[in-house]
Every structure is written in structure tokens, then in C-alpha cells.
Design an enzyme around this catalytic site. Structure first.
Site, mmCIF file in Angstrom:
data_model
loop_
_atom_site.group_PDB
_atom_site.id
_atom_site.type_symbol
_atom_site.label_atom_id
_atom_site.label_comp_id
_atom_site.label_asym_id
_atom_site.label_seq_id
_atom_site.Cartn_x
_atom_site.Cartn_y
_atom_site.Cartn_z
ATOM 1 N N LYS A 72 11.862 7.178 14.222
ATOM 2 C CA LYS A 72 11.820 7.767 13.441
ATOM 3 C C LYS A 72 13.301 8.901 13.304
ATOM 4 C CE LYS A 72 9.234 5.944 10.608
ATOM 5 N NZ LYS A 72 9.129 5.338 9.465
ATOM 6 N N SER A 108 -2.115 8.726 3.157
ATOM 7 C CA SER A 108 -2.053 7.373 2.766
ATOM 8 C C SER A 108 -2.688 6.784 3.690
ATOM 9 C CB SER A 108 -0.528 6.708 3.373
ATOM 10 O OG SER A 108 -0.043 7.001 4.055
ATOM 11 N N SER A 110 1.217 -1.289 0.117
ATOM 12 C CA SER A 110 0.103 -0.318 -0.127
ATOM 13 C C SER A 110 1.185 0.949 0.012
ATOM 14 C CB SER A 110 -0.728 -0.002 0.769
ATOM 15 O OG SER A 110 -0.104 -0.084 2.440
ATOM 16 N N ILE A 134 2.908 4.801 -0.004
ATOM 17 C CA ILE A 134 4.574 4.963 -0.455
ATOM 18 C C ILE A 134 5.009 3.835 -0.796
ATOM 19 C CG2 ILE A 134 6.793 5.860 0.023
ATOM 20 C CD1 ILE A 134 5.072 7.798 1.892
ATOM 21 N N SER A 170 11.087 10.590 8.549
ATOM 22 C CA SER A 170 10.168 11.102 8.172
ATOM 23 C C SER A 170 10.489 12.537 9.199
ATOM 24 C CB SER A 170 8.866 10.554 8.766
ATOM 25 O OG SER A 170 8.218 11.652 9.641
ATOM 26 N N TYR A 185 6.663 7.497 17.705
ATOM 27 C CA TYR A 185 6.461 7.627 16.350
ATOM 28 C C TYR A 185 7.559 8.317 16.317
ATOM 29 C CZ TYR A 185 6.024 8.107 10.937
ATOM 30 O OH TYR A 185 5.340 8.390 9.901
HETATM 31 N N1 LIG Z 1 2.279 9.356 4.917
HETATM 32 C C1 LIG Z 1 3.181 10.120 5.352
HETATM 33 O O1 LIG Z 1 2.630 11.560 5.488
HETATM 34 C C2 LIG Z 1 4.650 9.578 6.127
HETATM 35 C C3 LIG Z 1 5.247 10.540 6.585
HETATM 36 C C4 LIG Z 1 6.508 10.153 6.447
HETATM 37 C C5 LIG Z 1 7.056 9.106 6.913
HETATM 38 N N2 LIG Z 1 6.385 8.064 6.866
HETATM 39 C C6 LIG Z 1 6.869 6.773 6.693
HETATM 40 O O2 LIG Z 1 6.703 6.108 5.328
HETATM 41 C C7 LIG Z 1 6.225 4.566 5.336
HETATM 42 C C8 LIG Z 1 5.334 4.193 4.699
HETATM 43 O O3 LIG Z 1 3.838 4.326 5.204
HETATM 44 P P1 LIG Z 1 2.421 4.939 4.333
HETATM 45 O O4 LIG Z 1 2.130 6.618 4.348
HETATM 46 O O5 LIG Z 1 2.991 4.557 3.369
HETATM 47 O O6 LIG Z 1 1.214 3.925 5.045
HETATM 48 P P2 LIG Z 1 1.074 2.815 5.080
HETATM 49 O O7 LIG Z 1 0.308 3.200 2.826
HETATM 50 O O8 LIG Z 1 0.158 2.178 6.294
HETATM 51 O O9 LIG Z 1 1.899 1.476 4.473
HETATM 52 C C9 LIG Z 1 3.127 0.765 5.730
HETATM 53 C C10 LIG Z 1 2.759 -0.246 5.046
HETATM 54 O O10 LIG Z 1 3.307 -0.705 6.244
HETATM 55 C C11 LIG Z 1 3.237 -2.376 6.574
HETATM 56 N N3 LIG Z 1 3.639 -2.757 7.374
HETATM 57 C C12 LIG Z 1 2.865 -1.941 9.236
HETATM 58 N N4 LIG Z 1 3.498 -2.656 9.971
HETATM 59 C C13 LIG Z 1 4.028 -4.049 9.782
HETATM 60 C C14 LIG Z 1 4.700 -4.900 9.993
HETATM 61 N N5 LIG Z 1 4.449 -5.028 11.315
HETATM 62 N N6 LIG Z 1 5.410 -5.843 9.197
HETATM 63 C C15 LIG Z 1 4.926 -5.901 6.883
HETATM 64 N N7 LIG Z 1 5.210 -4.858 7.012
HETATM 65 C C16 LIG Z 1 4.250 -3.668 7.506
HETATM 66 C C17 LIG Z 1 1.485 -2.113 6.310
HETATM 67 O O11 LIG Z 1 1.104 -3.134 5.878
HETATM 68 P P3 LIG Z 1 -0.654 -3.249 5.938
HETATM 69 O O12 LIG Z 1 -1.377 -3.300 4.850
HETATM 70 O O13 LIG Z 1 -0.232 -4.926 6.153
HETATM 71 O O14 LIG Z 1 -0.611 -2.731 7.778
HETATM 72 C C18 LIG Z 1 1.596 -1.116 4.870
HETATM 73 O O15 LIG Z 1 2.084 -1.898 3.450
HETATM 74 C C19 LIG Z 1 6.147 4.761 6.710
HETATM 75 O O16 LIG Z 1 7.410 4.209 6.672
HETATM 76 C C20 LIG Z 1 6.417 5.562 7.578
HETATM 77 O O17 LIG Z 1 6.301 6.327 8.414
HETATM 78 C C21 LIG Z 1 4.834 8.559 6.150
#
Ligand SMILES: NC(=O)c1ccc[n+]([C@@H]2O[C@H](COP(=O)([O-])OP(=O)(O)OC[C@H]3O[C@@H](n4cnc5c(N)ncnc54)[C@H](OP(=O)(O)O)[C@@H]3O)[C@@H](O)[C@H]2O)c1
Length: 377
Positions: free
Chosen positions: A201, A232, A46, A48, A170, A197
Site C-alpha cells: 500500500k 468487505s 465485490s 468497494i 490504504s 500488505y
Molecule cells: N476493506 C478495507 O477496510 C480496506 C481498507 C483500505 C484499503 N482497502 C483496499 O480496497 C481495495 C478493495 O478491497 P475490498 O475491501 O473491496 O476487498 P474485496 O471485497 O476482497 O475485493 C477485492 C477484489 O479484488 C479482487 N482480486 C483479488 N485478487 C485478484 C487478482 N489476482 N486479480 C484480479 N482481481 C483480484 C477480488 O476478486 P475475487 O472476488 O475473485 O477474489 C475482489 O473483487 C483493495 O485494494 C484494498 O487493499 C480496503
């Protein structure tokens, strides 16, 4: 009427500012073809991670989607094969909350995949949800699991060098403060979760920094990447159901699409010539300075040692003690880690200055401005 027009004008102006400063993501312009290369993207079902994996697949890489749910992982692999036209997109099970699962993934990967050119630690959580664990689940999923996985896959990264590790961090790391006396304490309530969190990070940034130091001269480089504020499921999935329909349109307006969020991780994975910046933090496809807590080498080393314990790494599992860690002769035709004869060699993929045979010169880190200033003090 005039007041109304003025109000609308101000709103539009404010949105243009928000759009250009937050929503619009500078694209990763790296041109590398990835035919013959293998990439692992964690949490690629899902957000990013999925968009990152799509771009890698489009460029011809074999892409392993390391996801905790077989159903979601297989579905994403199917989507990505369809969208990229690349059949080399596969799912492998990985739950970063479980050290046993991380080890099982590494064993399966090492026994079936002869190469590892790009490892992207993208998976992350912002809340424990309803899970109650006797340890800090946010630190486990966001840092300790990736730390262990990196250790276990290092032999393959080294024999595939030049190769890269990207840790998706992040901007929240700026609020992080690591308390080594209670690193692994369970997290309870949303305030502790927000803090945990940010701490996890910060751990990502310090990990990339220390990893770069440990890997100097090996041809493996690593980077911490901030994807920007992205629309996301990361935060939305923990918002009460009734609030989501209100927040979704707002998030769509003021946050980046996941494709935009994938640009900086992709830049760190693909951009030629950034090897001397190994260990640094990138945002908007640029290296950025970090606060003192995120460039504290002693804290980085202390975190490394604490992480080894929390990850259950034994003394014989040191990154440096891997017997097969020496970079292979890239010309050996029968080597399992050599690309297909028709595929570009690693040296073509990441041209100069990484072509140099002396890898220590290309992976030696250079300090960013703030570090030079603090070193001068
Ligand atoms: N969104 C933002 O604004 C933002 C900003 C800064 C940094 N980030 C970083 O970007 C990265 C991706 O986040 P995203 O925004 O794309 O969020 P997301 O759509 O919630 O994606 C997170 C992914 O991590 C997986 N995951 C969660 N727990 C896990 C586990 N125990 N083992 C393996 N996989 C696991 C989830 O799988 P499931 O679908 O099975 O839950 C999902 O595929 C994260 O590291 C986040 O901290 C995001």
C-alpha cells in the site's frame, strides 16, 4: 441501576464517536455525467470495487469490470446493469497475479475499446491464502500487476485525456517500509503478510506520486485513495470459519459499508479541479499529508525502476515512447476516441481549470503542507 445507565450512556457515546469518525463516509459530491466515457475498475465483482463501478454506471459511463473470475465478474456485471439501468457494463478477464493475464487484458481492451477515461486500480489482497508462489504475491497483485496494466493502457489514457488513474491504497501504507533488497521475496505466515500488505500500500502511494511526475503535462492525472475501514471480504475471507459469525456483526457496527468505501476513489475519479493535486493521497474525500517514507521522491523513482523489472517491461515499452501518446484533437469527428457527437466533450465533463489548452499548467503538482515544510528545512 445508575451504574448500568452510565455504562449504557458511555457505550452509546463511544459508538457515536466511532460512527462519525470511522463508519460514516463523506459522500463524493462530484456531479459529472459520464455519458460517452469509459472506465475500467479492477476487482469490481465485490466490495468497494463493485460499489465504485455501480456509481460510474449510474452516471452513464461504459464500465469494464476487470475481474479474475468469469463467473463472479459476469454475475456482477448482470447485477450492475440491473441496478444502474445502464447496459454498458461488461466483464473482461484480468488476473493481476499473472503478468501474462495483464498483457492479455490490455491487448483485448486496446483492440475493442476506443476510449479510457478512468482507470481505477481497486483489486487487492491482504493475504496469500493457500497460494504458494515463488514471488511476493501481495506486491504482485496490489502493485506490480497494476503498474504493468497502467503502462500498457497509457496510450489510450493519453488519447482520451483529460483522464485519470486512481490507485486504491490504504492508511496501512503508514506502516510500510520498502526493502529494495527483498521486494519480491515470497511472503510466509500472517506476520509477514501484514507487513507485505502495508508495504504494497506504500508502493501504491509512491507509484501514484512518480506516475504524476512522469505524466505532467499530458492531461492524465493520478491519485492514491484510502477508502477507510470497510466491511468487505478483504480480511474476513481469511478468518477461520468459526470466527466469522462473531466478527460479522462487529464489522457491521464499526466499519463502513462498501458504498461508503467507494466515495474517496470516486472523488478522485470525478471531482472537478483536483488536477493540480495529481500524485497526492486522498482519504475521506480530502487530500491528506503522508509520512516522509510516502513522499520520498528518490524511493518513488527507485520503486518505479524496480517495478519495471519485476513487471518484465522492455526498453521499448516506456510510457514516454508510445508513438500515439499525444493527446488527440478532441474536435476530430471521425476519431475513434472522440465521444459520440451528442455526448459531452471531455472539457465539459471536467470543466475549468482543466479546460485550458495548456495541460501542463493544470496537471502541474502542488506540494502539500508537510512537503513545503520539509522543503524549507
Ligand atoms: N476493506 C478495507 O477496510 C480496506 C481498507 C483500505 C484499503 N482497502 C483496499 O480496497 C481495495 C478493495 O478491497 P475490498 O475491501 O473491496 O476487498 P474485496 O471485497 O476482497 O475485493 C477485492 C477484489 O479484488 C479482487 N482480486 C483479488 N485478487 C485478484 C487478482 N489476482 N486479480 C484480479 N482481481 C483480484 C477480488 O476478486 P475475487 O472476488 O475473485 O477474489 C475482489 O473483487 C483493495 O485494494 C484494498 O487493499 C480496503
Amino acid at each position: 441501576m445508575e451504574a448500568l445507565l452510565l455504562g449504557v450512556g458511555l457505550l452509546l457515546g463511544a459508538y457515536v464517536l466511532v460512527y462519525y469518525n470511522l463508519v460514516k463516509a463523506p459522500p463524493c459530491r462530484g456531479l459529472a455525467s459520464l455519458r460517452g466515457r469509459t472506465a475500467v475498475v479492477t476487482g469490481a465483482n465485490s466490495g468497494i470495487g463493485k460499489m465504485t463501478a455501480l456509481e460510474l454506471a449510474r452516471r452513464g459511463a461504459r464500465v469494464v469490470l476487470a475481474c479474475r473470475s468469469r463467473e463472479r465478474g459476469e454475475a456482477a456485471a448482470f447485477d450492475l446493469r440491473q441496478e444502474s439501468g445502464n447496459n454498458e457494463v461488461i466483464f473482461m478477464a484480468l488476473d493481476l497475479a499473472s503478468l501474462a493475464s495483464v498483457r492479455a487484458f490490455a491487448t483485448a481492451f486496446l483492440s475493442s475499446e476506443p476510449r479510457l477515461d478512468i482507470l481505477i486500480h481497486n483489486a487487492g489482497i491482504s493475504s496469500c491464502g493457500r497460494t504458494r508462489e515463488p514471488f511476493n504475491l501481495l506486491l504482485r497483485v496490489n502493485h506490480i500487476g497494476p503498474f504493468l496494466l497502467t503502462h500498457l493502457l497509457l496510450p489510450r489514457l493519453k488519447t482520451s485525456a483529460p483522464s485519470r488513474v486512481v490507485v486504491v491504497s490504504s492508511a496501512a501504507h503508514r506502516r510500510g517500509r520498502l526493502d529494495f533488497t527483498r521486494l519480491d521475496r515470497p511472503v510466509v505466515g500472517w506476520q509477514q503478510e501484514l507487513r507485505a500488505y502495508a508495504d504494497s500500500k506504500l508502493a501504491n502511494v509512491l507509484f501514484a506520486r512518480e506516475l504524476a511526475t512522469q505524466l505532467e503535462g499530458t492531461g492524465v492525472t493520478c491519485y492514491a485513495a484510502h477508502p477507510g475501514p470497510v466491511n468487505s471480504e478483504l480480511f474476513l475471507r481469511h478468518v477461520p470459519g468459526w470466527l466469522r459469525p462473531l466478527l460479522r456483526p462487529l464489522a457491521w457496527l464499526v466499519l463502513r459499508a462498501p458504498r461508503g468505501g467507494a466515495q474517496t476513489p470516486l472523488y478522485c475519479a470525478l471531482q472537478e479541479g483536483i488536477e493540480p493535486l495529481s500524485g497526492r493521497y486522498f482519504a475521506n474525500c480530502h487530500v491528506e499529508e503522508v509520512p516522509p517514507a510516502a513522499r520520498d521522491d528518490r524511493a518513488a523513482h527507485r520503486l518505479w525502476e524496480a517495478s519495471r523489472k519485476l513487471a518484465g517491461l522492455g526498453p521499448g515499452e516506456d510510457a514516454e515512447s508510445d508513438e500515439d501518446s499525444q493527446p488527440e484533437d478532441p474536435g476530430t469527428p471521425s476519431s475513434p476516441s472522440s465521444p459520440h457527437p451528442e455526448e459531452p466533450m471531455a472539457s465539459e465533463l471536467y470543466p475549468s481549470p482543466q479546460n485550458s489548452t495548456d495541460r501542463s499548467t493544470v496537471t502541474r503538482r502542488i506540494p502539500v503542507k508537510a512537503e513545503l515544510e520539509s522543503q524549507a528545512c
